[in-house]
Enzyme design. Structure first.
Site, PDB file in Angstrom:
ATOM      1  N   PHE A 164     -16.442 -11.441 -12.564  1.00  0.00           N
ATOM      2  CA  PHE A 164     -15.199 -12.110 -12.949  1.00  0.00           C
ATOM      3  C   PHE A 164     -14.305 -11.063 -13.611  1.00  0.00           C
ATOM      4  O   PHE A 164     -14.595 -10.583 -14.704  1.00  0.00           O
ATOM      5  CB  PHE A 164     -15.474 -13.259 -13.916  1.00  0.00           C
ATOM      6  CG  PHE A 164     -16.168 -14.441 -13.286  1.00  0.00           C
ATOM      7  CD1 PHE A 164     -16.228 -14.583 -11.912  1.00  0.00           C
ATOM      8  CD2 PHE A 164     -16.735 -15.426 -14.067  1.00  0.00           C
ATOM      9  CE1 PHE A 164     -16.852 -15.672 -11.322  1.00  0.00           C
ATOM     10  CE2 PHE A 164     -17.360 -16.525 -13.500  1.00  0.00           C
ATOM     11  CZ  PHE A 164     -17.425 -16.646 -12.115  1.00  0.00           C
ATOM     12  N   TYR A 224       0.825  -1.206   0.000  1.00  0.00           N
ATOM     13  CA  TYR A 224       0.000   0.000   0.000  1.00  0.00           C
ATOM     14  C   TYR A 224       0.863   1.261   0.000  1.00  0.00           C
ATOM     15  O   TYR A 224       0.458   2.298  -0.520  1.00  0.00           O
ATOM     16  CB  TYR A 224      -0.949   0.004   1.200  1.00  0.00           C
ATOM     17  CG  TYR A 224      -2.135  -0.923   1.011  1.00  0.00           C
ATOM     18  CD1 TYR A 224      -3.280  -0.492   0.368  1.00  0.00           C
ATOM     19  CD2 TYR A 224      -2.089  -2.239   1.474  1.00  0.00           C
ATOM     20  CE1 TYR A 224      -4.362  -1.343   0.182  1.00  0.00           C
ATOM     21  CE2 TYR A 224      -3.154  -3.093   1.293  1.00  0.00           C
ATOM     22  CZ  TYR A 224      -4.296  -2.639   0.643  1.00  0.00           C
ATOM     23  OH  TYR A 224      -5.357  -3.491   0.452  1.00  0.00           O
ATOM     24  N   GLU A 268      -7.965  -7.460   5.404  1.00  0.00           N
ATOM     25  CA  GLU A 268      -7.143  -8.518   4.822  1.00  0.00           C
ATOM     26  C   GLU A 268      -6.396  -9.293   5.905  1.00  0.00           C
ATOM     27  O   GLU A 268      -6.242 -10.519   5.804  1.00  0.00           O
ATOM     28  CB  GLU A 268      -6.185  -7.913   3.797  1.00  0.00           C
ATOM     29  CG  GLU A 268      -6.916  -7.443   2.540  1.00  0.00           C
ATOM     30  CD  GLU A 268      -6.224  -6.309   1.808  1.00  0.00           C
ATOM     31  OE1 GLU A 268      -4.998  -6.139   1.995  1.00  0.00           O
ATOM     32  OE2 GLU A 268      -6.902  -5.582   1.059  1.00  0.00           O
ATOM     33  N   PRO A 294     -11.867  -7.286 -13.084  1.00  0.00           N
ATOM     34  CA  PRO A 294     -11.962  -6.024 -12.357  1.00  0.00           C
ATOM     35  C   PRO A 294     -13.426  -5.601 -12.189  1.00  0.00           C
ATOM     36  O   PRO A 294     -14.220  -5.689 -13.125  1.00  0.00           O
ATOM     37  CB  PRO A 294     -11.202  -5.045 -13.250  1.00  0.00           C
ATOM     38  CG  PRO A 294     -10.263  -5.897 -14.026  1.00  0.00           C
ATOM     39  CD  PRO A 294     -11.001  -7.184 -14.274  1.00  0.00           C
TER      40      PRO A 294
END
Length: 397
Positions: A387, A98, A140, A389
């Site tokens: 399926f 990030y 995450e 982006p």
């Protein structure tokens, strides 16, 4: 969430930033990949980069997140963040990445907007970025902990089945012989393969087997290229090169398009088109295992019966449910009992209180969602999987 001063600045500058997001993201990716070519080689989808779809998805997510913050200053778009976090976790995205994104994204913003990026503007958008980034990092981290296994694990192909001329089913078992963690119907795994040029490219495939199996099962549709889109590198590799006995790397299962717990008698609608059928097969298998007693409406559209992968499984699982109806549409060669043309729910009964799950091309899902809303289905009860982006993010936020 967003400070009052930054909210005012973001609100004032959002039109200018939004109008230039395509240019900003184009320069962002160019700068980042020049400095870190390994990210394009081994993390980002090279096909999506070439087609520009990843750039549009990033622009959409930034715009959607910033807009949400200024319109709902005490809240955040958790549904959008959850979808992104699941995808990132399946790719093994790490917190330190990030910082790399931040560096090159803000360099691109300054390069495009120039003197318009005052210290106040930079600070406000920096706050937006880190609110989004830190939320994703936390989500995450939790997903990695819940998975309880390494990001990548070797799996041996034990069977490959030709479903249609361009769709294969792969069944795999772990090379290490260890236990196979269960998954929730509708989830996907990332598959990482080494291509002939040395790149280790990653793609996501929905799990199409029944939960509780000792094997992982997913389908791969060979992606053909055209004038504006390159052929699928990984799908072509899996079709042409991966056979029984070969080993590929899989992630743990991720994805938030899953059947809601409880509600054994609640009406459900499972709508798919093309290869979007795969998560619906796992959902139907789960519903059959659980003895779902409520109405289940199965909707699927395809080019032709020959192109319809897993049709037998759809019909078999639906037949095990006490109140299931199946509706198929084909653009050509529709057999008796099916309909010709594109999916159209005008004549399909949708029970009050229906919860809907959609998977397929964006135009298909937008059309189905519009018809469901017109039939009284709540927007909160319409869930979808993209399926590739997610170019539907602004609407999903």
């Amino acid at each position: 969430m967003l400070s009052e001063q930054s909210a005012a600045t973001v609100r004032a500058t959002l039109p200018a930033v939004g109008a230039n997001l395509d240019a900003i993201t184009e320069r962002f990716y160019a700068g980042m990949f020049a400095a870190h070519p390994e990210l394009l080689r081994d993390l980002f989808n090279r096909g999506n980069q070439a087609a520009g779809t990843q750039r549009r998805a990033l622009a959409g997510s930034i715009a959607a997140f910033a807009t949400y913050l200024v319109e709902h200053p005490d809240d955040r778009p958790d549904a959008m963040l959850s979808r992104i976090a699941h995808k990132h976790a399946s790719l093994g995205v790490a917190p330190e990445q990030y910082k790399i994104v931040h560096e090159h994204l803000f360099a691109a913003i300054v390069e495009v907007l120039r003197e318009a990026v005052t210290p106040e503007v930079a600070a406000a958008w920096d706050e937006v970025y880190w609110l989004m980034a830190n939320a994703l990092i936390a989500l995450e981290k939790r997903l990695y902990e819940e998975a309880g296994e390494p990001v990548w694990r070797g799996w041996e192909v034990v069977e490959r089945v030709e479903e249609t001329a361009d769709v294969l089913t792969f069944r795999l078992r772990p090379v290490d012989g260890g236990p196979v963690a269960d998954f929730r119907a509708g989830q996907y795994v990332s598959v990482r393969v080494q291509l002939p040029d040395g790149a280790r490219q990653i793609r996501q495939y929905s799990l199409s087997g029944a939960p509780g199996s000792a094997l992982r099962q997913f389908c791969v549709k060979r992606v053909a290229g055209d004038a504006g889109t390159p052929a699928g590198e990984v799908s072509d590799h899996l079709h042409a090169r991966v056979r029984e006995g070969d080993v590929v790397e899989l992630s743990a299962p991720y994805g938030d398009l899953t059947l809601a717990e409880g509600g054994a008698d609640r009406p459900l609608l499972l709508a798919s088109a093309g290869i979007g059928v795969t998560p619906m097969i796992a959902m139907l298998a789960q519903l059959a295992q659980d003895g779902h007693s409520g109405p289940v409406t199965v909707v699927h559209g395809d080019r032709s019966p020959a192109a319809h992968a897993l049709r037998g499984e759809q019909e078999t699982y639906a037949a095990k449910l006490p109140e299931a109806s199946v509706h198929f549409w084909y653009e050509q060669d529709a057999p008796e009992g099916a309909r010709t043309g594109l999916v159209d729910l005008a004549d399909v009964d949708v029970a009050p209180g229906t919860r809907a799950y959609l998977c397929g091309p964006l135009p298909f899902m937008r059309m189905v969602r519009t018809q469901l809303l017109a039939k009284g289905v709540s927007a909160a009860d319409i869930h979808y999987e993209v399926f590739g982006p997610d170019l539907w993010l602004p609407q999903a936020a």
